[in-house]
Design a protein around this motif. Structure first.
Motif, PDB file in Angstrom:
ATOM      1  N   GLN A   2      42.986  37.814  43.154  1.00 48.37           N
ATOM      2  CA  GLN A   2      43.533  38.290  41.880  1.00 48.37           C
ATOM      3  C   GLN A   2      43.937  37.113  41.005  1.00 48.37           C
ATOM      4  OE1 GLN A   2      46.598  41.223  42.323  1.00 48.37           O
ATOM      5  NE2 GLN A   2      45.349  42.573  43.592  1.00 48.37           N
ATOM      6  N   GLU A   3      44.526  36.102  41.620  1.00 49.38           N
ATOM      7  CA  GLU A   3      44.903  34.905  40.864  1.00 49.38           C
ATOM      8  C   GLU A   3      43.662  34.179  40.348  1.00 49.38           C
ATOM      9  OE1 GLU A   3      47.897  33.973  39.838  1.00 49.38           O
ATOM     10  OE2 GLU A   3      48.481  35.912  40.696  1.00 49.38           O
ATOM     11  N   PHE A   4      42.601  34.182  41.156  1.00 43.95           N
ATOM     12  CA  PHE A   4      41.349  33.563  40.714  1.00 43.95           C
ATOM     13  C   PHE A   4      40.794  34.294  39.485  1.00 43.95           C
ATOM     14  CE2 PHE A   4      36.656  33.555  40.904  1.00 43.95           C
ATOM     15  CZ  PHE A   4      36.428  32.197  40.704  1.00 43.95           C
ATOM     16  N   ALA A   5      40.874  35.629  39.507  1.00 43.01           N
ATOM     17  CA  ALA A   5      40.398  36.423  38.367  1.00 43.01           C
ATOM     18  C   ALA A   5      41.216  36.121  37.122  1.00 43.01           C
ATOM     19  CB  ALA A   5      40.464  37.910  38.705  1.00 43.01           C
ATOM     20  N   ARG A   6      42.529  35.995  37.294  1.00 43.48           N
ATOM     21  CA  ARG A   6      43.400  35.688  36.141  1.00 43.48           C
ATOM     22  C   ARG A   6      43.110  34.291  35.596  1.00 43.48           C
ATOM     23  NH1 ARG A   6      47.436  39.524  35.824  1.00 43.48           N
ATOM     24  NH2 ARG A   6      47.675  40.806  37.695  1.00 43.48           N
ATOM     25  N   GLY A  34      30.883  44.696  46.323  1.00 43.79           N
ATOM     26  CA  GLY A  34      31.790  45.571  47.044  1.00 43.79           C
ATOM     27  C   GLY A  34      33.224  45.520  46.547  1.00 43.79           C
ATOM     28  N   PHE A  35      34.167  45.750  47.491  1.00 46.41           N
ATOM     29  CA  PHE A  35      35.569  45.898  47.108  1.00 46.41           C
ATOM     30  C   PHE A  35      36.176  44.614  46.553  1.00 46.41           C
ATOM     31  CE2 PHE A  35      35.486  49.591  50.115  1.00 46.41           C
ATOM     32  CZ  PHE A  35      35.737  50.551  49.146  1.00 46.41           C
ATOM     33  N   LEU A  36      35.703  43.469  47.030  1.00 45.78           N
ATOM     34  CA  LEU A  36      36.215  42.199  46.504  1.00 45.78           C
ATOM     35  C   LEU A  36      35.887  42.092  45.014  1.00 45.78           C
ATOM     36  CD1 LEU A  36      37.500  39.437  46.817  1.00 45.78           C
ATOM     37  CD2 LEU A  36      35.286  38.569  47.613  1.00 45.78           C
ATOM     38  N   ALA A  37      34.639  42.366  44.666  1.00 43.58           N
ATOM     39  CA  ALA A  37      34.238  42.342  43.258  1.00 43.58           C
ATOM     40  C   ALA A  37      34.987  43.418  42.471  1.00 43.58           C
ATOM     41  CB  ALA A  37      32.728  42.563  43.147  1.00 43.58           C
ATOM     42  N   PHE A  38      35.183  44.595  43.099  1.00 47.60           N
ATOM     43  CA  PHE A  38      35.917  45.691  42.446  1.00 47.60           C
ATOM     44  C   PHE A  38      37.325  45.247  42.047  1.00 47.60           C
ATOM     45  CE2 PHE A  38      39.124  49.016  43.185  1.00 47.60           C
ATOM     46  CZ  PHE A  38      38.809  49.887  42.160  1.00 47.60           C
ATOM     47  N   ILE A  43      41.113  43.702  37.706  1.00 45.96           N
ATOM     48  CA  ILE A  43      42.098  42.787  37.119  1.00 45.96           C
ATOM     49  C   ILE A  43      41.662  42.387  35.715  1.00 45.96           C
ATOM     50  CG2 ILE A  43      43.066  40.457  37.251  1.00 45.96           C
ATOM     51  CD1 ILE A  43      44.412  42.369  39.115  1.00 45.96           C
ATOM     52  N   LEU A  44      40.377  42.060  35.539  1.00 47.27           N
ATOM     53  CA  LEU A  44      39.870  41.693  34.209  1.00 47.27           C
ATOM     54  C   LEU A  44      40.007  42.851  33.234  1.00 47.27           C
ATOM     55  CD1 LEU A  44      36.606  39.725  35.147  1.00 47.27           C
ATOM     56  CD2 LEU A  44      38.804  38.781  34.428  1.00 47.27           C
ATOM     57  N   CYS A  45      39.754  44.062  33.716  1.00 48.30           N
ATOM     58  CA  CYS A  45      39.925  45.257  32.881  1.00 48.30           C
ATOM     59  C   CYS A  45      41.356  45.360  32.384  1.00 48.30           C
ATOM     60  CB  CYS A  45      39.540  46.500  33.688  1.00 48.30           C
ATOM     61  SG  CYS A  45      39.994  48.070  32.923  1.00 48.30           S
ATOM     62  N   TYR A  76      34.292  46.571  31.924  1.00 47.61           N
ATOM     63  CA  TYR A  76      34.709  46.018  33.219  1.00 47.61           C
ATOM     64  C   TYR A  76      35.006  47.143  34.209  1.00 47.61           C
ATOM     65  CZ  TYR A  76      35.119  41.189  31.585  1.00 47.61           C
ATOM     66  OH  TYR A  76      34.842  39.931  31.117  1.00 47.61           O
ATOM     67  N   LEU A  77      35.646  48.206  33.731  1.00 46.00           N
ATOM     68  CA  LEU A  77      35.978  49.331  34.606  1.00 46.00           C
ATOM     69  C   LEU A  77      34.702  49.996  35.129  1.00 46.00           C
ATOM     70  CD1 LEU A  77      38.125  51.150  35.847  1.00 46.00           C
ATOM     71  CD2 LEU A  77      38.119  52.494  33.733  1.00 46.00           C
TER      72      LEU A  77
END
Length: 283
Positions: A2-6, A34-38, A43-45, A76-77
């Protein structure tokens, strides 16, 4: 993650990429699914529009920049839900959710078309509309709304036929637009064999689908995936019409090339071998 996405969202250079480069590992360059990408896409959404999942009426939003953030959040969603569909057992529910999201995206586009960053020209607008309708047609097919899928796919095909004259660069969408229309016709025919017992199957769907798939511009021998999938669909259509000799003539060189390039263990090779077995059983 999540921090990486932020952090990726905060990086202006990474934000030039549609998914802020979160779907590719920076160490090994492997794609994430999968779920990691989800989780990262979700988070981006939320970063684009924190109220995306709770807003009751998005039509009340009048700020142009806010509508643009809403559009990106919806995209994104949708992409996040696509990732869960790969591994989830609740496929139909996910399909319905994505279908709703696409219509929300279309509504935002309609209200905000003049200022939308993805519609900087008529060409970009048409391309995005066709890609959206392609995805909507795919989802309708997946939830077995075959007549609605044919409607969307036919409308997309007709729009493509008119627009390609003015914008030849739209030819990059030919395989998707034509193939999806033919697929929707074939799937509707196949479904009718199971449900319309006692009624004559709509063989005219197969005739139209065959005409579409025999488009010489679809014979992309350089792209092995396109070549193989086109041959697969055309052979299925021919087999349904009992045109086994024609199917064999199309399948043999394609299967040989797919086996040589992709190997015997590839999914496409496996499907083509199954079709070959179907054809052999009729000789």
């Amino acid at each position: 993650f999540q921090e990486f996405a932020r952090a990726s969202f905060a990086d202006k250079k990474k934000r030039e990429d549609f998914v802020c480069r979160v779907l590719e590992c920076s160490h090994c360059s492997q794609d994430r699914y999968g779920f990691l990408a989800f989780e990262m896409l979700l988070i981006l959404c939320e970063l684009y529009d924190p109220d995306c999942l709770t807003r009751q009426n998005f039509q009340d939003v009048v700020d142009i920049s806010q509508k643009e953030r809403m559009r990106k959040a919806f995209e994104y969603l949708n992409y996040a839900l696509y990732q869960t569909n790969i591994v989830s057992t609740h496929h139909k529910f996910i399909h319905f959710c994505r279908l709703r999201i696409f219509f929300l995206i279309k509504n935002v586009h309609k209200q905000n078309q003049k200022y939308c960053s993805c519609c900087s020209s008529d060409f970009e607008r048409l391309k995005n509309e066709m890609i959206e309708d392609f995805d909507i047609g795919s989802i309708l097919n997946n939830i077995e709304k075959h007549q609605a899928a044919i409607y969307f796919s036919r409308r997309n095909y007709e729009k493509f036929q008119v627009s390609i004259i003015q914008y030849p660069q739209l030819n990059i969408l030919r395989y998707g637009v034509v193939g999806k229309y033919a697929q929707s016709l074939y799937d509707a025919f196949s479904a009718s064999l199971k449900s319309d017992v006692g009624n004559d199957p709509p063989y005219h769907y197969l005739e139209e689908a065959e005409t579409l798939m025999r488009d010489p511009l679809l014979e992309n021998l350089d792209d092995i995936d396109i070549y193989g999938n086109n041959a697969k669909l055309l052979c299925q259509i021919l087999i349904a019409q009992r045109k086994y000799d024609e199917a064999k003539q199309i399948l043999s060189p394609c299967l040989e090339k797919v086996q040589r390039v992709l190997g015997d263990s590839h999914d496409l090779t496996t499907v083509l071998l199954q079709i070959e077995g179907m054809i052999r059983s009729h000789f």
